[in-house]
Design a protein around this motif. Sequence first.
Motif, PDB file in Angstrom:
ATOM      1  N   LYS A  17       1.433  17.794  -1.169  1.00 21.65           N
ATOM      2  CA  LYS A  17       0.153  17.085  -1.274  1.00 21.65           C
ATOM      3  C   LYS A  17      -0.796  17.571  -0.170  1.00 21.65           C
ATOM      4  O   LYS A  17      -1.964  17.881  -0.419  1.00 21.65           O
ATOM      5  CB  LYS A  17       0.347  15.567  -1.109  1.00 21.65           C
ATOM      6  N   ALA A  18      -0.274  17.624   1.061  1.00 24.88           N
ATOM      7  CA  ALA A  18      -1.107  18.014   2.204  1.00 24.88           C
ATOM      8  C   ALA A  18      -1.578  19.462   2.077  1.00 24.88           C
ATOM      9  O   ALA A  18      -2.748  19.766   2.364  1.00 24.88           O
ATOM     10  CB  ALA A  18      -0.336  17.822   3.506  1.00 24.88           C
ATOM     11  N   GLU A  19      -0.715  20.334   1.601  1.00 17.97           N
ATOM     12  CA  GLU A  19      -1.098  21.744   1.416  1.00 17.97           C
ATOM     13  C   GLU A  19      -2.253  21.860   0.403  1.00 17.97           C
ATOM     14  O   GLU A  19      -3.226  22.593   0.614  1.00 17.97           O
ATOM     15  CB  GLU A  19       0.123  22.544   0.932  1.00 17.97           C
ATOM     16  N   TYR A  20      -2.128  21.117  -0.683  1.00 17.70           N
ATOM     17  CA  TYR A  20      -3.156  21.111  -1.732  1.00 17.70           C
ATOM     18  C   TYR A  20      -4.480  20.549  -1.201  1.00 17.70           C
ATOM     19  O   TYR A  20      -5.552  21.149  -1.371  1.00 17.70           O
ATOM     20  CB  TYR A  20      -2.638  20.276  -2.905  1.00 17.70           C
ATOM     21  N   LEU A  21      -4.395  19.430  -0.506  1.00 15.03           N
ATOM     22  CA  LEU A  21      -5.607  18.811   0.040  1.00 15.03           C
ATOM     23  C   LEU A  21      -6.263  19.700   1.093  1.00 15.03           C
ATOM     24  O   LEU A  21      -7.490  19.788   1.161  1.00 15.03           O
ATOM     25  CB  LEU A  21      -5.278  17.438   0.630  1.00 15.03           C
ATOM     26  N   ASN A  22      -5.464  20.364   1.915  1.00 11.69           N
ATOM     27  CA  ASN A  22      -6.033  21.249   2.931  1.00 11.69           C
ATOM     28  C   ASN A  22      -6.799  22.411   2.309  1.00 11.69           C
ATOM     29  O   ASN A  22      -7.821  22.854   2.850  1.00 11.69           O
ATOM     30  CB  ASN A  22      -4.939  21.755   3.878  1.00 11.69           C
ATOM     31  N   LEU A  23      -6.329  22.900   1.164  1.00 17.05           N
ATOM     32  CA  LEU A  23      -7.092  23.927   0.438  1.00 17.05           C
ATOM     33  C   LEU A  23      -8.400  23.345  -0.087  1.00 17.05           C
ATOM     34  O   LEU A  23      -9.471  23.943   0.073  1.00 17.05           O
ATOM     35  CB  LEU A  23      -6.272  24.474  -0.739  1.00 17.05           C
ATOM     36  N   LEU A  24      -8.316  22.174  -0.704  1.00 13.18           N
ATOM     37  CA  LEU A  24      -9.526  21.544  -1.260  1.00 13.18           C
ATOM     38  C   LEU A  24     -10.547  21.236  -0.162  1.00 13.18           C
ATOM     39  O   LEU A  24     -11.759  21.323  -0.388  1.00 13.18           O
ATOM     40  CB  LEU A  24      -9.161  20.271  -2.020  1.00 13.18           C
ATOM     41  N   LEU A  25     -10.051  20.891   1.033  1.00 16.19           N
ATOM     42  CA  LEU A  25     -10.957  20.602   2.147  1.00 16.19           C
ATOM     43  C   LEU A  25     -11.779  21.828   2.546  1.00 16.19           C
ATOM     44  O   LEU A  25     -12.870  21.694   3.095  1.00 16.19           O
ATOM     45  CB  LEU A  25     -10.166  20.099   3.363  1.00 16.19           C
TER      46      LEU A  25
ATOM     47  N   ASP B 160     -11.665  12.360  -2.441  1.00 15.81           N
ATOM     48  CA  ASP B 160     -10.973  11.107  -2.734  1.00 15.81           C
ATOM     49  C   ASP B 160      -9.485  11.460  -2.665  1.00 15.81           C
ATOM     50  O   ASP B 160      -8.889  11.906  -3.631  1.00 15.81           O
ATOM     51  CB  ASP B 160     -11.418  10.641  -4.135  1.00 15.81           C
ATOM     52  N   PHE B 161      -8.916  11.319  -1.456  1.00 15.47           N
ATOM     53  CA  PHE B 161      -7.649  11.984  -1.154  1.00 15.47           C
ATOM     54  C   PHE B 161      -6.407  11.114  -1.315  1.00 15.47           C
ATOM     55  O   PHE B 161      -5.294  11.605  -1.448  1.00 15.47           O
ATOM     56  CB  PHE B 161      -7.691  12.545   0.288  1.00 15.47           C
ATOM     57  N   GLY B 162      -6.577   9.788  -1.234  1.00 19.70           N
ATOM     58  CA  GLY B 162      -5.401   8.923  -1.268  1.00 19.70           C
ATOM     59  C   GLY B 162      -5.804   7.468  -1.397  1.00 19.70           C
ATOM     60  O   GLY B 162      -6.995   7.152  -1.506  1.00 19.70           O
ATOM     61  N   SER B 163      -4.807   6.591  -1.389  1.00 15.95           N
ATOM     62  CA  SER B 163      -5.141   5.166  -1.481  1.00 15.95           C
ATOM     63  C   SER B 163      -4.148   4.319  -0.713  1.00 15.95           C
ATOM     64  O   SER B 163      -2.972   4.672  -0.577  1.00 15.95           O
ATOM     65  CB  SER B 163      -5.185   4.718  -2.950  1.00 15.95           C
ATOM     66  N   PHE B 164      -4.666   3.233  -0.179  1.00 17.65           N
ATOM     67  CA  PHE B 164      -3.839   2.260   0.530  1.00 17.65           C
ATOM     68  C   PHE B 164      -3.666   1.061  -0.393  1.00 17.65           C
ATOM     69  O   PHE B 164      -4.392   0.071  -0.308  1.00 17.65           O
ATOM     70  CB  PHE B 164      -4.498   1.878   1.855  1.00 17.65           C
ATOM     71  N   VAL B 165      -2.736   1.220  -1.327  1.00 22.06           N
ATOM     72  CA  VAL B 165      -2.464   0.178  -2.311  1.00 22.06           C
ATOM     73  C   VAL B 165      -0.956  -0.060  -2.338  1.00 22.06           C
ATOM     74  O   VAL B 165      -0.188   0.656  -1.694  1.00 22.06           O
ATOM     75  CB  VAL B 165      -2.964   0.581  -3.722  1.00 22.06           C
ATOM     76  N   SER B 166      -0.530  -1.044  -3.088  1.00 21.14           N
ATOM     77  CA  SER B 166       0.893  -1.370  -3.148  1.00 21.14           C
ATOM     78  C   SER B 166       1.702  -0.183  -3.658  1.00 21.14           C
ATOM     79  O   SER B 166       1.404   0.370  -4.711  1.00 21.14           O
ATOM     80  CB  SER B 166       1.099  -2.565  -4.085  1.00 21.14           C
TER      81      SER B 166
ATOM     82  N   LYS C  32       4.462  -0.311  -4.917  1.00 20.90           N
ATOM     83  CA  LYS C  32       5.073  -0.717  -6.193  1.00 20.90           C
ATOM     84  C   LYS C  32       4.121  -0.389  -7.341  1.00 20.90           C
ATOM     85  O   LYS C  32       4.534   0.060  -8.402  1.00 20.90           O
ATOM     86  CB  LYS C  32       5.358  -2.226  -6.183  1.00 20.90           C
ATOM     87  N   ALA C  33       2.838  -0.631  -7.117  1.00 25.28           N
ATOM     88  CA  ALA C  33       1.845  -0.396  -8.174  1.00 25.28           C
ATOM     89  C   ALA C  33       1.612   1.098  -8.395  1.00 25.28           C
ATOM     90  O   ALA C  33       1.558   1.575  -9.523  1.00 25.28           O
ATOM     91  CB  ALA C  33       0.534  -1.092  -7.824  1.00 25.28           C
ATOM     92  N   ILE C  34       1.439   1.839  -7.297  1.00 23.25           N
ATOM     93  CA  ILE C  34       1.168   3.284  -7.385  1.00 23.25           C
ATOM     94  C   ILE C  34       2.123   4.016  -6.436  1.00 23.25           C
ATOM     95  O   ILE C  34       1.752   4.373  -5.310  1.00 23.25           O
ATOM     96  CB  ILE C  34      -0.311   3.607  -7.004  1.00 23.25           C
ATOM     97  N   PRO C  35       3.359   4.256  -6.859  1.00 29.16           N
ATOM     98  CA  PRO C  35       4.350   4.881  -5.964  1.00 29.16           C
ATOM     99  C   PRO C  35       3.906   6.234  -5.418  1.00 29.16           C
ATOM    100  O   PRO C  35       4.233   6.581  -4.281  1.00 29.16           O
ATOM    101  CB  PRO C  35       5.588   5.046  -6.868  1.00 29.16           C
ATOM    102  N   GLN C  36       3.123   6.972  -6.209  1.00 29.53           N
ATOM    103  CA  GLN C  36       2.706   8.329  -5.811  1.00 29.53           C
ATOM    104  C   GLN C  36       1.891   8.327  -4.523  1.00 29.53           C
ATOM    105  O   GLN C  36       1.835   9.330  -3.808  1.00 29.53           O
ATOM    106  CB  GLN C  36       1.889   8.946  -6.952  1.00 29.53           C
TER     107      GLN C  36
ATOM    108  N   VAL D 187       0.365  11.840   4.618  1.00 26.83           N
ATOM    109  CA  VAL D 187      -0.442  12.982   4.154  1.00 26.83           C
ATOM    110  C   VAL D 187      -1.635  13.180   5.085  1.00 26.83           C
ATOM    111  O   VAL D 187      -1.928  14.296   5.524  1.00 26.83           O
ATOM    112  CB  VAL D 187      -0.923  12.766   2.704  1.00 26.83           C
ATOM    113  N   LEU D 188      -2.301  12.089   5.401  1.00 18.73           N
ATOM    114  CA  LEU D 188      -3.485  12.139   6.263  1.00 18.73           C
ATOM    115  C   LEU D 188      -3.169  12.811   7.601  1.00 18.73           C
ATOM    116  O   LEU D 188      -3.956  13.617   8.114  1.00 18.73           O
ATOM    117  CB  LEU D 188      -4.017  10.720   6.488  1.00 18.73           C
TER     118      LEU D 188
END
Length: 286
Positions: free
Chosen positions: A28-36, A44-50, A52-56, A63-64
């Motif tokens: 994930k980090a390798e991919y995001l570093n290229l996109l950066l 829109d790189f990630g989320s701080f959610v449950s 359980k709801a979004i395991p990915q 990653v951050l």
Amino acid sequence: MSQNNFKLVECPRDAMQGLHDYVPTELKAEYLNLLLQVGFDMLDFGSFVSPKAIPQMADTAEVLAQLDLSITSTKLLAIVANLRGIESAVKHQAIDYLGFPFSISETFQQRNTNSSIIQSLKTVEEMLSLCTKNNKKAVVYLSMGFGNPYGDEWNYEIVEKWADVLVTKGVEILSLADTVGVSTPEKIESILPKLISRFNHTEIGIHLHATPAERFEKIESAYRSGVKRIDSALKGFGGCPMAADDLTGNIATEDVIGYLTAKGENLNLNMDKWNEAMVLSGKIFH
């Protein structure tokens, strides 16, 4: 505003969140570093959610920590869905924007964030307050902004009413989101110019989902509507796992780049890094 006329928001979080196979943190980090390094205004790189709801997205903080922000002017945006997520996200200095999905469909708000529209408005108020205290900015997505599959009432007046409520509360960036792909060129061109004109001190963006066959006409309609902020994802991957069961993917970033470039817009993107990201995406999305 950025050097160019358009704010392009690349959405790998939206692309990845529904994947069944867990993507390793390092990949994930390798991919995001290229996109950066491509030169988008926002990632829109990630989320701080449950988890359980979004395991990915359970490893968003990890990653951050692996992102190299010295190589980019791109700003980071994280999605949040409740106060706990907001409190986690604002602790990270590297995050510039917090995004909240505010649905104008009561059914979807419950399904997506486990709260009512009115409760979600309270969450937005808390987010605005915490963003101000922590030097962040809020982006609110008006999700189900073009209609919904649940039979909840929808019309332009409802869209405008909630936009007005949110702007009055202090929201400076609104993105009209077509969570399930029900937008049409006609709807885009009838809604967006009115919103942009009515809320002329607010940044109005668009987050569309579409089948591959519909992408081009939707991009064209958004452009004709005067939108200057467009969300998209490489190759059109993704969709909302909390929405309808058959996922409608994102607008493909390469289609947006191709369309805007053909219109003579100077996007200042590093296409070599973009092509590298396209190649690496094959390891993630397969």
